[in-house]
Scaffold this motif. Structure first.
Motif, mmCIF file in Angstrom:
data_model
loop_
_atom_site.group_PDB
_atom_site.id
_atom_site.type_symbol
_atom_site.label_atom_id
_atom_site.label_comp_id
_atom_site.label_asym_id
_atom_site.label_seq_id
_atom_site.Cartn_x
_atom_site.Cartn_y
_atom_site.Cartn_z
ATOM 1 N N VAL A 76 17.814 -20.462 8.988
ATOM 2 C CA VAL A 76 17.537 -21.203 7.754
ATOM 3 C C VAL A 76 17.487 -22.702 8.067
ATOM 4 C CG1 VAL A 76 18.488 -21.914 5.515
ATOM 5 C CG2 VAL A 76 18.469 -19.501 6.158
ATOM 6 N N LYS A 77 18.436 -23.130 8.890
ATOM 7 C CA LYS A 77 18.487 -24.550 9.261
ATOM 8 C C LYS A 77 17.215 -24.958 10.023
ATOM 9 C CE LYS A 77 21.349 -25.975 12.470
ATOM 10 N NZ LYS A 77 22.620 -25.988 13.184
ATOM 11 N N ALA A 78 16.848 -24.153 11.020
ATOM 12 C CA ALA A 78 15.680 -24.491 11.841
ATOM 13 C C ALA A 78 14.401 -24.504 11.005
ATOM 14 C CB ALA A 78 15.546 -23.493 12.987
ATOM 15 N N LEU A 79 14.234 -23.487 10.149
ATOM 16 C CA LEU A 79 13.015 -23.393 9.345
ATOM 17 C C LEU A 79 12.986 -24.471 8.269
ATOM 18 C CD1 LEU A 79 12.908 -19.509 9.024
ATOM 19 C CD2 LEU A 79 11.342 -20.935 10.338
ATOM 20 N N GLY A 80 14.146 -24.732 7.672
ATOM 21 C CA GLY A 80 14.216 -25.751 6.628
ATOM 22 C C GLY A 80 13.906 -27.129 7.175
ATOM 23 N N ARG A 81 14.463 -27.410 8.352
ATOM 24 C CA ARG A 81 14.193 -28.675 9.013
ATOM 25 C C ARG A 81 12.693 -28.836 9.278
ATOM 26 N NH1 ARG A 81 18.419 -29.235 13.749
ATOM 27 N NH2 ARG A 81 19.761 -30.757 12.736
ATOM 28 N N GLY A 82 12.119 -27.763 9.809
ATOM 29 C CA GLY A 82 10.684 -27.789 10.094
ATOM 30 C C GLY A 82 9.885 -28.064 8.826
ATOM 31 N N TRP A 83 10.319 -27.441 7.726
ATOM 32 C CA TRP A 83 9.598 -27.621 6.463
ATOM 33 C C TRP A 83 9.645 -29.085 6.027
ATOM 34 C CZ3 TRP A 83 10.113 -29.402 1.541
ATOM 35 C CH2 TRP A 83 9.101 -29.059 0.667
ATOM 36 N N LEU A 84 10.852 -29.659 6.075
ATOM 37 C CA LEU A 84 11.012 -31.043 5.612
ATOM 38 C C LEU A 84 10.184 -32.010 6.445
ATOM 39 C CD1 LEU A 84 14.813 -31.265 4.813
ATOM 40 C CD2 LEU A 84 12.917 -31.431 3.202
ATOM 41 N N PHE A 89 0.091 -20.325 -0.479
ATOM 42 C CA PHE A 89 -0.347 -21.056 0.720
ATOM 43 C C PHE A 89 0.734 -21.003 1.794
ATOM 44 C CE2 PHE A 89 -4.301 -23.391 -0.102
ATOM 45 C CZ PHE A 89 -4.487 -23.092 -1.443
ATOM 46 N N GLY A 90 1.986 -21.149 1.366
ATOM 47 C CA GLY A 90 3.086 -21.162 2.327
ATOM 48 C C GLY A 90 3.161 -19.862 3.112
ATOM 49 N N ALA A 91 3.145 -18.740 2.404
ATOM 50 C CA ALA A 91 3.273 -17.453 3.093
ATOM 51 C C ALA A 91 2.052 -17.166 3.949
ATOM 52 C CB ALA A 91 3.488 -16.337 2.078
ATOM 53 N N ALA A 92 0.850 -17.406 3.389
ATOM 54 C CA ALA A 92 -0.372 -17.103 4.144
ATOM 55 C C ALA A 92 -0.434 -17.957 5.411
ATOM 56 C CB ALA A 92 -1.605 -17.342 3.270
ATOM 57 N N GLY A 93 -0.131 -19.256 5.256
ATOM 58 C CA GLY A 93 -0.176 -20.159 6.411
ATOM 59 C C GLY A 93 0.834 -19.752 7.471
ATOM 60 N N SER A 115 14.369 -17.160 2.247
ATOM 61 C CA SER A 115 15.397 -18.036 1.669
ATOM 62 C C SER A 115 14.926 -19.487 1.641
ATOM 63 C CB SER A 115 16.686 -17.955 2.486
ATOM 64 O OG SER A 115 17.129 -16.633 2.552
ATOM 65 N N VAL A 116 14.305 -19.915 2.740
ATOM 66 C CA VAL A 116 13.823 -21.305 2.790
ATOM 67 C C VAL A 116 12.777 -21.522 1.700
ATOM 68 C CG1 VAL A 116 12.502 -22.972 4.166
ATOM 69 C CG2 VAL A 116 14.379 -21.702 5.209
ATOM 70 N N ASN A 117 11.868 -20.549 1.552
ATOM 71 C CA ASN A 117 10.850 -20.693 0.508
ATOM 72 C C ASN A 117 11.473 -20.744 -0.884
ATOM 73 O OD1 ASN A 117 8.092 -20.784 1.609
ATOM 74 N ND2 ASN A 117 8.716 -18.907 2.604
ATOM 75 N N LEU A 118 12.512 -19.957 -1.096
ATOM 76 C CA LEU A 118 13.177 -19.960 -2.403
ATOM 77 C C LEU A 118 13.885 -21.293 -2.636
ATOM 78 C CD1 LEU A 118 14.580 -16.317 -2.536
ATOM 79 C CD2 LEU A 118 12.589 -17.243 -3.724
#
Lengths: 365, 305
Positions: free
Chosen positions: A23-31, A187-191, A221-224
């Motif tokens: 969650v941390k790694a993906l969330g960081r990437g998102w930000l 877009f988020g999921a497809a990408g 979780s990150v998407n939510l």
């Protein structure tokens, strides 16, 4: 060094920490992904600014009226209702209407008042025409009352529904929020799926002690979390910057948005399964979200749309998210009134998730 | 103790829409001992990656069995995956993370410490690039980071799928040193490559793969010995007169080409001594048979990487 020296026992704790570190790694990437931040946070806000100014200008301000020659009836007008410009002849007035320089033209020949509503802007044109008709009625009432004093006349008072003015923002905010949730989910999921096809991250993670379900759980979780953040920012800006009045039930927007996000993520997974490249995924996502938004009643009332659009709208999950958000956030209805919408969204999410699960080619990841 | 890997009669067939059936893996069996450096050598499309993916547990074979460290890689087991490290062909990274964040995330997934993550980053020579985002690293640096991620869980067995593909010669040699060091620590290493030189220089044993089949398995030296091919000795022409050339009868064949004389001999020591005593060593080159010749011999086809 001895092999296996750094290995620790694998327990539930390790699994939880694997979830948290993902969650941390993906969330960081998102930000850090500016385009994601733009699409999910700024774009809906830009839309709100744009739509609020477009819809806001037509109903609140005075109608711009062109008086052709002498128009005595306008003398009795309330100055807040009309901005009158005098022009010499009708051709000039009609030319100005076509340019959008005025909402209506009006001329008077004896007892007949001729009204020409704007052909270019039908909404403001009909508002101007309506106000002019009302003005004529008022003048008639005065004339009749003077001729027959003591005779009772009917007087109409216009009261706004819901005990006050429903400003455009009250109507627009839930729709734009629903749309924002839809595009970031789809877009988020497809990408993401297309990215995984390219960089094989999921494949690599399948070969770690963390299971695929832990990883997918972290991704969802990150998407939510993003959807909740998006909702909070959007409603705060709408309330503080645009005067959106939030009802006491507004907090219920959070579970609604979470449910909506699950439905839109499922759509995005189906699209990501079909598309092979990022532009392909973006194109397909547009192809799905645009019609879904247009028939959902998010940007203008469904009642103004043709019957077939209203019929299709029952298939758009955005319609239900929009309706539910509107009821709860704007009209302050308790969550129990939006149970049908919740039920539909849940059913939609479940069906599409099932379809994506069954059709997905995991080998491509 | 179980072997590191035991593979028996693996088969995997793809059914393409137009191309019909492709037998990507067609009856592959091999065994890798613990601590061995094992290479799978073959041209692109030989089925190396598919074989590796089946062994790793990413793909299910149509038939055949795989034992990794005595266990089946399918279905996923946290215990087994924790003992195995993999580096895939594509560098699979979390987007927008730095090298340090990347390896620390992998460390957490393997239940390893941050100190271990930093140590691995140092081992692959990326300590000073720790703060750089993965997408900004060069190809060689990405490969090394990806190997560091494979090692962070302290695996007994490491899979490296064409780690040096698309690297420049210097980066490739640096990576060779790293791979030797990994093996020297006692880890079993399985490497796929389409570079002959790489297999020759690194591997204890090499499986030569072509068209979905393993054609032969041996050590690089054993392959060359088994080939029993003559050594080619070349010197510049004009240093020896024709009669002397004939006298050097130790050579089996003698040809002249492009101002050079080429001897093929099974007794290179005698020939070279003779040439040295004549002082005719200008332009000398000695070429023994290598894996390229072995490939030609084993598959009947010219090597085309």
């Amino acid at each position: 060094m001895t092999l296996g020296a750094v290995r620790e026992p694998r327990t539930r704790q390790v699994r939880t920490s694997a979830y948290l570190s993902l969650v941390k790694a993906l969330g960081r990437g998102w930000l850090r992904d500016r385009s994601q931040v733009f699409f999910t946070i700024l774009l809906p806000l830009l839309f709100m600014v744009l739509l609020a100014s477009v819809f806001g200008s037509s109903s609140d301000s005075a109608s711009r009226v062109l008086a052709v020659g002498e128009v005595p009836v306008l003398d009795g007008a309330d100055s807040g209702d009309f901005t009158v410009t005098e022009v010499s002849d009708l051709d000039e007035a009609l030319a100005m209407l076509r340019e959008g320089d005025a909402d209506a033209a009006v001329s008077q020949e004896g007892g007949t008042v001729l009204i020409y509503p704007s052909p270019t802007s039908s909404t403001s044109g009909s508002i101007a025409a309506g106000r002019l008709s009302a003005l004529v009625d008022d003048v008639n009432v005065e004339v009749l009352s003077a001729a027959a004093p003591g005779e009772e006349v009917l007087a109409a008072e216009v009261e706004e529904a819901d005990g006050g003015a429903v400003r455009p923002i009250q109507y627009l905010a839930p729709g734009i929020l629903a749309w924002g949730i839809a595009i970031s989910g789809v877009f988020g999921a497809a990408g993401t799926i297309v990215d995984w096809k390219r960089d094989k991250l999921l494949r690599r993670l399948r070969l770690t002690p963390a299971s695929v379900s832990t990883f997918l759980g972290a991704k969802v979780s990150v998407n939510l979390l993003v959807a909740v953040g998006q909702t909070v920012v959007f409603l705060a800006v709408a309330a503080l910057g645009f005067g959106l009045e939030l009802s006491a039930w507004s907090w219920f927007a959070v579970p609604l948005v979470l449910l909506g996000t699950l439905a839109f993520l499922a759509i995005g997974v189906v699209i990501g399964g079909i598309a092979q490249t990022s532009p392909g995924a973006a194109g397909l996502s547009n192809l799905v979200t645009m019609p879904m938004a247009f028939v959902s009643g998010a940007f203008w009332p469904l009642a103004l749309s043709p019957a077939w659009v209203q019929a299709i709208s029952y298939l758009s999950p955005m319609r239900y998210l929009n309706e539910a958000l509107q009821s709860v956030v704007v009209y302050g209805e308790p969550p129990s009134t939006v149970l049908p919408q919740i039920g539909f969204l849940a059913a939609f999410a479940a069906i599409v998730a099932l379809v994506s699960w069954k059709t997905f080619k995991f080998d491509e990841l | 103790m179980d072997a590191a890997i035991e593979v028996a009669d693996l088969r995997k067939t793809y059914r393409g829409r137009r191309s019909g059936e492709i037998r990507a893996v067609d009856g592959v069996s091999f065994r890798v001992e613990r601590g061995e450096f094992f290479g799978i050598l073959g041209p692109n499309g030989a089925g190396k990656t598919t074989t590796l993916e089946i062994v790793e547990g990413l793909r299910k074979p149509d038939s055949g069995t795989v034992r990794l460290l005595g266990e089946s890689p399918w279905p996923h087991s946290a215990e087994l995956t924790g003992r195995v490290g993999v580096q895939l062909q594509a560098s699979a990274f979390f987007e927008f993370l730095t090298a340090r964040e990347q390896i620390e995330t992998f460390a957490e997934l393997y239940g390893a410490s941050k100190a271990r993550a930093a140590e691995m980053l140092d081992l692959v020579g990326l300590a000073e690039h720790a703060g750089v985002r993965c997408e900004k690293l060069s190809g060689g640096q990405q490969q090394r980071l990806s190997i560091a991620c494979a090692l962070v869980g302290d695996p007994e067995l490491v899979f490296l799928d064409e780690p040096t593909a698309a690297l420049d010669p210097q980066a490739r040699r640096n990576l060779w040193d790293l791979m030797r060091a990994i093996n020297a620590e006692g880890r079993t290493v399985v490497l796929t490559t389409h570079y002959m030189e790489e297999a020759e220089s690194l591997c204890d044993r090499v499986a030569i793969m072509d068209a979905g089949k393993i054609k032969a398995v041996d050590s690089p030296a054993g392959f060359v010995r088994g080939l029993d091919a003559p050594t080619r000795v070349t010197v510049a022409a004009g240093q020896l007169d024709a009669e002397r050339v004939r006298e050097l009868a130790v050579a089996e064949t003698v040809t002249e080409q492009d101002a050079a004389i080429v001897f093929e001999t099974r007794d290179p020591r005698k020939l070279l001594t003779a040439l040295a005593s004549d002082g005719a060593l200008e332009g000398l080159s000695v070429r023994t048979a290598n894996l390229e010749d072995v490939f030609l011999h084993v598959t009947g086809r010219e090597w085309r990487a």
